[in-house]
Design a protein around this motif. Sequence first.
Motif, PDB file in Angstrom:
ATOM      1  N   VAL A 163      34.147  75.616  -1.186  1.00  0.00           N
ATOM      2  CA  VAL A 163      34.820  76.455  -0.209  1.00  0.00           C
ATOM      3  C   VAL A 163      34.261  76.232   1.195  1.00  0.00           C
ATOM      4  CG1 VAL A 163      33.370  78.527  -0.556  1.00  0.00           C
ATOM      5  CG2 VAL A 163      35.759  78.787   0.151  1.00  0.00           C
ATOM      6  N   GLU A 164      32.969  75.941   1.309  1.00  0.00           N
ATOM      7  CA  GLU A 164      32.398  75.776   2.661  1.00  0.00           C
ATOM      8  C   GLU A 164      32.877  74.480   3.313  1.00  0.00           C
ATOM      9  OE1 GLU A 164      30.611  75.986  -0.084  1.00  0.00           O
ATOM     10  OE2 GLU A 164      29.483  74.128  -0.288  1.00  0.00           O
ATOM     11  N   SER A 205      41.235  83.417   7.727  1.00  0.00           N
ATOM     12  CA  SER A 205      40.822  84.629   7.011  1.00  0.00           C
ATOM     13  C   SER A 205      39.310  84.722   6.872  1.00  0.00           C
ATOM     14  CB  SER A 205      41.397  84.644   5.591  1.00  0.00           C
ATOM     15  OG  SER A 205      42.781  84.772   5.596  1.00  0.00           O
ATOM     16  N   GLY A 206      38.666  83.559   6.811  1.00  0.00           N
ATOM     17  CA  GLY A 206      37.260  83.549   6.430  1.00  0.00           C
ATOM     18  C   GLY A 206      36.277  83.511   7.580  1.00  0.00           C
ATOM     19  N   ARG A 209      33.639  86.248   8.293  1.00  0.00           N
ATOM     20  CA  ARG A 209      32.692  86.682   7.247  1.00  0.00           C
ATOM     21  C   ARG A 209      32.245  85.490   6.419  1.00  0.00           C
ATOM     22  NH1 ARG A 209      37.122  89.660   3.416  1.00  0.00           N
ATOM     23  NH2 ARG A 209      38.917  88.657   4.347  1.00  0.00           N
ATOM     24  N   SER A 212      29.564  86.056   3.586  1.00  0.00           N
ATOM     25  CA  SER A 212      29.972  86.716   2.342  1.00  0.00           C
ATOM     26  C   SER A 212      30.870  85.816   1.500  1.00  0.00           C
ATOM     27  CB  SER A 212      30.670  88.044   2.631  1.00  0.00           C
ATOM     28  OG  SER A 212      31.943  87.807   3.202  1.00  0.00           O
ATOM     29  N   ILE A 213      31.434  84.773   2.100  1.00  0.00           N
ATOM     30  CA  ILE A 213      32.251  83.824   1.344  1.00  0.00           C
ATOM     31  C   ILE A 213      31.414  82.682   0.801  1.00  0.00           C
ATOM     32  CG2 ILE A 213      34.068  82.094   1.576  1.00  0.00           C
ATOM     33  CD1 ILE A 213      35.254  84.043   3.734  1.00  0.00           C
ATOM     34  N   PRO A 216      28.225  83.344  -2.199  1.00  0.00           N
ATOM     35  CA  PRO A 216      28.496  83.397  -3.646  1.00  0.00           C
ATOM     36  C   PRO A 216      29.168  82.142  -4.191  1.00  0.00           C
ATOM     37  CG  PRO A 216      29.581  85.192  -2.417  1.00  0.00           C
ATOM     38  CD  PRO A 216      29.175  84.165  -1.436  1.00  0.00           C
ATOM     39  N   GLY A 217      29.346  81.118  -3.359  1.00  0.00           N
ATOM     40  CA  GLY A 217      30.014  79.893  -3.800  1.00  0.00           C
ATOM     41  C   GLY A 217      29.114  79.038  -4.683  1.00  0.00           C
ATOM     42  N   ARG A 218      29.753  78.059  -5.293  1.00  0.00           N
ATOM     43  CA  ARG A 218      29.061  77.202  -6.259  1.00  0.00           C
ATOM     44  C   ARG A 218      27.832  76.521  -5.650  1.00  0.00           C
ATOM     45  NH1 ARG A 218      29.854  73.325 -10.548  1.00  0.00           N
ATOM     46  NH2 ARG A 218      31.580  74.600 -11.278  1.00  0.00           N
ATOM     47  N   ARG A 221      24.961  79.001  -4.538  1.00  0.00           N
ATOM     48  CA  ARG A 221      24.264  79.584  -5.687  1.00  0.00           C
ATOM     49  C   ARG A 221      23.316  78.563  -6.318  1.00  0.00           C
ATOM     50  NH1 ARG A 221      27.793  80.598  -9.696  1.00  0.00           N
ATOM     51  NH2 ARG A 221      29.620  79.964  -8.506  1.00  0.00           N
TER      52      ARG A 221
ATOM     53  N   ARG B 186      35.682  88.908  -4.324  1.00  0.00           N
ATOM     54  CA  ARG B 186      34.345  88.597  -4.827  1.00  0.00           C
ATOM     55  C   ARG B 186      33.564  89.897  -4.997  1.00  0.00           C
ATOM     56  NH1 ARG B 186      32.236  82.653  -2.756  1.00  0.00           N
ATOM     57  NH2 ARG B 186      33.438  81.563  -4.308  1.00  0.00           N
ATOM     58  N   ASP B 194      35.308  78.547  -6.240  1.00  0.00           N
ATOM     59  CA  ASP B 194      35.495  78.238  -4.819  1.00  0.00           C
ATOM     60  C   ASP B 194      36.962  78.028  -4.456  1.00  0.00           C
ATOM     61  OD1 ASP B 194      32.676  78.122  -4.990  1.00  0.00           O
ATOM     62  OD2 ASP B 194      32.590  76.599  -3.410  1.00  0.00           O
ATOM     63  N   LEU B 197      38.797  81.331  -4.354  1.00  0.00           N
ATOM     64  CA  LEU B 197      38.501  82.090  -3.138  1.00  0.00           C
ATOM     65  C   LEU B 197      39.274  81.517  -1.947  1.00  0.00           C
ATOM     66  CD1 LEU B 197      36.954  84.328  -1.789  1.00  0.00           C
ATOM     67  CD2 LEU B 197      35.150  82.688  -1.313  1.00  0.00           C
ATOM     68  N   ALA B 198      39.321  80.197  -1.853  1.00  0.00           N
ATOM     69  CA  ALA B 198      40.054  79.567  -0.745  1.00  0.00           C
ATOM     70  C   ALA B 198      41.540  79.902  -0.824  1.00  0.00           C
ATOM     71  CB  ALA B 198      39.834  78.050  -0.760  1.00  0.00           C
ATOM     72  N   LEU B 201      41.973  83.401   0.425  1.00  0.00           N
ATOM     73  CA  LEU B 201      41.852  83.435   1.891  1.00  0.00           C
ATOM     74  C   LEU B 201      43.120  82.896   2.550  1.00  0.00           C
ATOM     75  CD1 LEU B 201      38.175  82.137   2.288  1.00  0.00           C
ATOM     76  CD2 LEU B 201      38.954  84.469   2.754  1.00  0.00           C
ATOM     77  N   ARG B 204      45.908  85.411   2.414  1.00  0.00           N
ATOM     78  CA  ARG B 204      45.751  86.527   3.355  1.00  0.00           C
ATOM     79  C   ARG B 204      46.245  86.159   4.750  1.00  0.00           C
ATOM     80  NH1 ARG B 204      42.069  90.812   2.359  1.00  0.00           N
ATOM     81  NH2 ARG B 204      41.533  90.737   4.567  1.00  0.00           N
ATOM     82  N   SER B 205      46.057  84.890   5.129  1.00  0.00           N
ATOM     83  CA  SER B 205      46.553  84.457   6.441  1.00  0.00           C
ATOM     84  C   SER B 205      48.036  84.146   6.415  1.00  0.00           C
ATOM     85  CB  SER B 205      45.836  83.183   6.898  1.00  0.00           C
ATOM     86  OG  SER B 205      44.494  83.412   7.169  1.00  0.00           O
TER      87      SER B 205
END
Lengths: 256, 256
Positions: A163-164, A205-206, A209, A212-213, A216-218, A221, B186, B194, B197-198, B201, B204-205
């Motif tokens: 996700v990052e 959206s992200g 924050r 907080s996204i 907790p991602g793979r 962690r 989450r 991941d 979550l993406a 997100l 939401r947008s």
Amino acid sequence: MSARMEVEVVTRREELRPEALRGRAAVVIDTLRATTSIATALAAGAAWVLPVDSEEAARAAAARLRDPLGEAPLLAGERDRVRIPGFDLGNSPAEFAPGRVRGRGIVLCTTNGSRALHAAAPCAERLYCAALVNAGAVAAELGRTGAERLTLVCSGSGGHFSVEDFLTAGCLIERLGAADGLEDPRGEALRLDDAALAAWLAWRSGRERLRSIVEPGRAARALARVGLEADVEEALRLDALDVVPVLRDGRLVALR
Amino acid sequence: MSARMEVEVVTRREELRPEALRGRAAVVIDTLRATTSIATALAAGAAWVLPVDSEEAARAAAARLRDPLGEAPLLAGERDRVRIPGFDLGNSPAEFAPGRVRGRGIVLCTTNGSRALHAAAPCAERLYCAALVNAGAVAAELGRTGAERLTLVCSGSGGHFSVEDFLTAGCLIERLGAADGLEDPRGEALRLDDAALAAWLAWRSGRERLRSIVEPGRAARALARVGLEADVEEALRLDALDVVPVLRDGRLVALR
């Protein structure tokens, strides 16, 4: 940026077909951690970073090359997230501090990012590295050069979507669009493929924050499990570094 | 929903490893157009839809099977987006109208969605179909059954990421979280990988401007090129259908 820019996103390095990068500018993204570390190293004054795809290639390159200080380059990299035995540095951004890397060459071997870079290097017309720490600088450079066709390569993590990395791609897209005052990147100046559009939407959206996204991602962690939470902190410092790593003769250097 | 639900998203059918679905509930998504058409057909009173992975398999099934009206099932499907020669129906949702499909069995062969369904069918513990038209109904059912492990399979389009499938996945996740009054999936009740979550997100947008996102996408443009813009309209009717297609004995039926 004058011409219309066509932007595509590759969501994991396993999907990258290097030959499809011919004639394109490419940006490799591995926010946790390789491209954050590369940006940090070059911002700290390292002369160059050579990405390799195996430990053997790293040791061979270190034995063969000399850096501008006349020394063998530093060996850096990780296996299962921790420093490779016998290497000078691991893959934590904070290790690439000025006192350690200024003027030096670095050979970097990581599980995802350095392999994505190694695969893309022979094919892309121009190749950059980006992470959240230098997204603004890279987007500004892409806007200046007006690349017409751009591929953002998310490295992912061990074959999985990260996700990052996807958010970093979305951040770059927002910055490219913002340079033209766009509200919607599917406007005049940018033409986004479906994955690029999704990355941009996720970023919108992200962005407020990120912690907080991403935490907790793979990938985050997995770092926390080996005590490397601080690397995530480093990686989340959006636009902290004004550095554009670009490939020249097979090595990443800071664009002047 | 009582137990914590673990949700993962597969971004293209090519990434699906069917054996990884064992012990999991799966939702196959092909919003443009297979799962929109399946939901439409079942909402219109079709008895069942059998997804197959080739034209030959479709013809063989049609020759062998009888539907509840004692007739050979309808043959439906597309190749390069247009109706397969000799088939009764193409893959446009509007073709699956009550007057045509009520009480009938349908054998469906499409390029992406029916193949993803065919691949997932033998392995998933339970298998559903979702699109934007029935996302709310499917999410409500998943919330009721309290599946502990859920895979959302985005079919994609010809090997490419499809933004409308990813948004549909994000919509399902939002609805699953909303059932518990969550602000952030989450949180307690959902555990997202991941990609999930993406997707959330991005949804939401994107949810407030689905048309402006989906219409310029790869799949919608390809449909427009062959005059099928109306199919995109149909597919964007969020929550229009209160139907949950579920696999029973190899065929998709409407959950009663």
